[in-house]
Design a protein around this motif. Structure first.
Motif, PDB file in Angstrom:
ATOM      1  N   GLU A  25       0.826  -1.209   0.000  1.00  0.00           N
ATOM      2  CA  GLU A  25       0.000   0.000   0.000  1.00  0.00           C
ATOM      3  C   GLU A  25       0.857   1.255   0.000  1.00  0.00           C
ATOM      4  N   ILE A  26       1.920   1.239   0.788  1.00  0.00           N
ATOM      5  CA  ILE A  26       2.818   2.396   0.849  1.00  0.00           C
ATOM      6  C   ILE A  26       3.460   2.646  -0.508  1.00  0.00           C
ATOM      7  N   LEU A  27       3.966   1.593  -1.127  1.00  0.00           N
ATOM      8  CA  LEU A  27       4.693   1.746  -2.390  1.00  0.00           C
ATOM      9  C   LEU A  27       3.766   2.135  -3.539  1.00  0.00           C
ATOM     10  N   GLU A  28       2.604   1.493  -3.603  1.00  0.00           N
ATOM     11  CA  GLU A  28       1.720   1.753  -4.734  1.00  0.00           C
ATOM     12  C   GLU A  28       0.959   3.065  -4.604  1.00  0.00           C
ATOM     13  N   SER A 101      28.976  -7.049   1.045  1.00  0.00           N
ATOM     14  CA  SER A 101      29.892  -7.817   0.200  1.00  0.00           C
ATOM     15  C   SER A 101      29.140  -8.712  -0.778  1.00  0.00           C
ATOM     16  N   SER A 102      27.903  -9.086  -0.413  1.00  0.00           N
ATOM     17  CA  SER A 102      27.113  -9.964  -1.279  1.00  0.00           C
ATOM     18  C   SER A 102      26.488  -9.212  -2.454  1.00  0.00           C
ATOM     19  N   GLY A 103      26.519  -7.879  -2.397  1.00  0.00           N
ATOM     20  CA  GLY A 103      26.028  -7.098  -3.523  1.00  0.00           C
ATOM     21  C   GLY A 103      24.678  -6.446  -3.344  1.00  0.00           C
ATOM     22  N   ILE A 104      24.175  -6.357  -2.095  1.00  0.00           N
ATOM     23  CA  ILE A 104      22.902  -5.660  -1.918  1.00  0.00           C
ATOM     24  C   ILE A 104      23.097  -4.177  -2.206  1.00  0.00           C
ATOM     25  N   ARG A 105      21.995  -3.496  -2.520  1.00  0.00           N
ATOM     26  CA  ARG A 105      22.072  -2.067  -2.833  1.00  0.00           C
ATOM     27  C   ARG A 105      21.512  -1.181  -1.728  1.00  0.00           C
ATOM     28  N   GLY A 106      20.888  -1.815  -0.715  1.00  0.00           N
ATOM     29  CA  GLY A 106      20.358  -1.029   0.378  1.00  0.00           C
ATOM     30  C   GLY A 106      20.100  -1.874   1.602  1.00  0.00           C
ATOM     31  N   TYR A 107      20.128  -1.233   2.760  1.00  0.00           N
ATOM     32  CA  TYR A 107      19.850  -1.905   4.031  1.00  0.00           C
ATOM     33  C   TYR A 107      19.063  -0.919   4.878  1.00  0.00           C
ATOM     34  N   LEU A 108      17.797  -1.240   5.130  1.00  0.00           N
ATOM     35  CA  LEU A 108      16.918  -0.340   5.856  1.00  0.00           C
ATOM     36  C   LEU A 108      16.380  -1.018   7.107  1.00  0.00           C
ATOM     37  N   LEU A 109      16.441  -0.320   8.222  1.00  0.00           N
ATOM     38  CA  LEU A 109      15.770  -0.810   9.415  1.00  0.00           C
ATOM     39  C   LEU A 109      14.271  -0.651   9.221  1.00  0.00           C
ATOM     40  N   GLU A 115       8.553   7.545   3.671  1.00  0.00           N
ATOM     41  CA  GLU A 115       9.248   8.388   2.698  1.00  0.00           C
ATOM     42  C   GLU A 115      10.665   7.899   2.452  1.00  0.00           C
ATOM     43  N   GLU A 116      11.304   7.355   3.499  1.00  0.00           N
ATOM     44  CA  GLU A 116      12.665   6.853   3.355  1.00  0.00           C
ATOM     45  C   GLU A 116      12.700   5.598   2.493  1.00  0.00           C
ATOM     46  N   VAL A 117      11.691   4.754   2.627  1.00  0.00           N
ATOM     47  CA  VAL A 117      11.622   3.538   1.811  1.00  0.00           C
ATOM     48  C   VAL A 117      11.484   3.895   0.337  1.00  0.00           C
ATOM     49  N   ILE A 118      10.558   4.787   0.046  1.00  0.00           N
ATOM     50  CA  ILE A 118      10.325   5.198  -1.339  1.00  0.00           C
ATOM     51  C   ILE A 118      11.560   5.881  -1.914  1.00  0.00           C
ATOM     52  N   SER A 119      12.180   6.740  -1.114  1.00  0.00           N
ATOM     53  CA  SER A 119      13.390   7.434  -1.570  1.00  0.00           C
ATOM     54  C   SER A 119      14.518   6.449  -1.859  1.00  0.00           C
ATOM     55  N   ALA A 120      14.657   5.424  -1.014  1.00  0.00           N
ATOM     56  CA  ALA A 120      15.714   4.432  -1.212  1.00  0.00           C
ATOM     57  C   ALA A 120      15.518   3.692  -2.529  1.00  0.00           C
ATOM     58  N   ILE A 121      14.283   3.292  -2.804  1.00  0.00           N
ATOM     59  CA  ILE A 121      13.988   2.574  -4.050  1.00  0.00           C
ATOM     60  C   ILE A 121      14.322   3.433  -5.262  1.00  0.00           C
ATOM     61  N   ASP A 129      25.303   3.431  -9.096  1.00  0.00           N
ATOM     62  CA  ASP A 129      26.363   3.325  -8.099  1.00  0.00           C
ATOM     63  C   ASP A 129      25.891   3.673  -6.694  1.00  0.00           C
ATOM     64  N   ARG A 130      24.603   3.962  -6.549  1.00  0.00           N
ATOM     65  CA  ARG A 130      24.089   4.400  -5.248  1.00  0.00           C
ATOM     66  C   ARG A 130      23.887   3.231  -4.288  1.00  0.00           C
ATOM     67  N   LEU A 131      24.318   3.419  -3.045  1.00  0.00           N
ATOM     68  CA  LEU A 131      24.094   2.470  -1.969  1.00  0.00           C
ATOM     69  C   LEU A 131      23.351   3.206  -0.867  1.00  0.00           C
ATOM     70  N   VAL A 132      22.227   2.664  -0.430  1.00  0.00           N
ATOM     71  CA  VAL A 132      21.392   3.345   0.554  1.00  0.00           C
ATOM     72  C   VAL A 132      21.395   2.568   1.866  1.00  0.00           C
ATOM     73  N   LEU A 133      21.799   3.250   2.952  1.00  0.00           N
ATOM     74  CA  LEU A 133      21.816   2.640   4.276  1.00  0.00           C
ATOM     75  C   LEU A 133      21.005   3.489   5.235  1.00  0.00           C
ATOM     76  N   ALA A 134      20.132   2.855   5.987  1.00  0.00           N
ATOM     77  CA  ALA A 134      19.386   3.537   7.036  1.00  0.00           C
ATOM     78  C   ALA A 134      19.596   2.740   8.312  1.00  0.00           C
ATOM     79  N   VAL A 135      20.727   3.027   8.979  1.00  0.00           N
ATOM     80  CA  VAL A 135      21.111   2.318  10.196  1.00  0.00           C
ATOM     81  C   VAL A 135      21.524   3.353  11.242  1.00  0.00           C
ATOM     82  N   SER A 136      21.831   2.875  12.445  1.00  0.00           N
ATOM     83  CA  SER A 136      22.231   3.804  13.495  1.00  0.00           C
ATOM     84  C   SER A 136      23.622   4.373  13.226  1.00  0.00           C
TER      85      SER A 136
END
Length: 225
Positions: A25-28, A101-109, A115-121, A129-136
């Protein structure tokens, strides 16, 4: 829109249907995002990715089936163009290192705002080349530093008994703890070592000489219980 001018297609992998529905629902709600598939475990995830080839896969870190690292590796073989963003309740730098190292492009808590989820996508789709991290902040600082030996003496004791295939109740009895306390120690160990399963935590601790290998080579650690 994505750089090709098409909708950004997304797959969602989480074993909780209610979470998947909420994320969909959030994404769509965004006109340029479309959820094309959902899965509840690693096997379903691989089938869905092979069939739908989504631009982005939102992957929960604790899905049933194969571990997250194996799942990411197989997804990258099946659909190299699919960008994987991991969703997690854990904020451990060791596991984050391995996932990056496995090749993910983002890590979100999972505590991030919609808004952060949508922005990361949109970021990982628009910039190759973008890597998105939402961690402490602490986790991010440790990510760029050396890997510290962070297990307490009690955590080492718990893990040594876990390596002998003792149940949580048996460990609690041996150490004079409650079963709930043992579970808490195991969860902390899981995060600190960057382990994706209990047996992974034992193997990593043995490899790092944090604990000794059990004398019985047939002993297999039980689940978190």
């Amino acid at each position: 829109m994505s750089r090709s001018g098409q909708l950004t297609t997304i797959g969602i992998v989480d074993d909780h249907a209610l979470f998947r529905e909420g994320l969909r629902e959030i994404l769509e709600a965004s006109d340029d995002l479309e959820v094309v598939g959902e899965a509840g475990d690693s096997a379903e995830a691989l089938t869905m990715v092979a069939d739908k080839r989504p631009n982005v896969l939102m992957l929960d870190i604790e899905i049933p089936g194969d571990g997250v690292l194996d799942t990411v590796a197989r997804i990258r073989v099946i659909s190299p163009e699919t960008k994987v963003i991991v969703l997690s309740m854990y904020d451990g730098p060791q596991l984050l290192r391995r996932l990056l190292s496995s090749g993910i492009r983002g890590y979100l808590l999972k505590s991030v705002h919609r808004e952060e989820v949508i922005s990361a996508i949109k970021s990982v789709v628009s910039d190759p080349d973008r890597l998105v991290l939402a961690v402490s902040r602490d986790s991010l600082a440790q990510l760029h530093g050396p890997s510290p030996n962070v297990l307490t003496d009690k955590e080492r004791q718990v893990l040594e008994f876990a390596a002998q295939a003792l149940s949580n109740q048996q460990i609690a009895t041996r150490l004079g703890l409650t079963e709930a306390t043992v579970k808490r120690h195991l969860r902390n160990i899981f995060v600190k070592l960057g382990a994706v399963s209990r047996i992974d935590a034992v193997n990593r601790a043995i490899a790092a000489s944090l604990i000794t290998a059990p004398r019985d080579p047939g002993a297999v650690p039980k689940g978190f219980g």
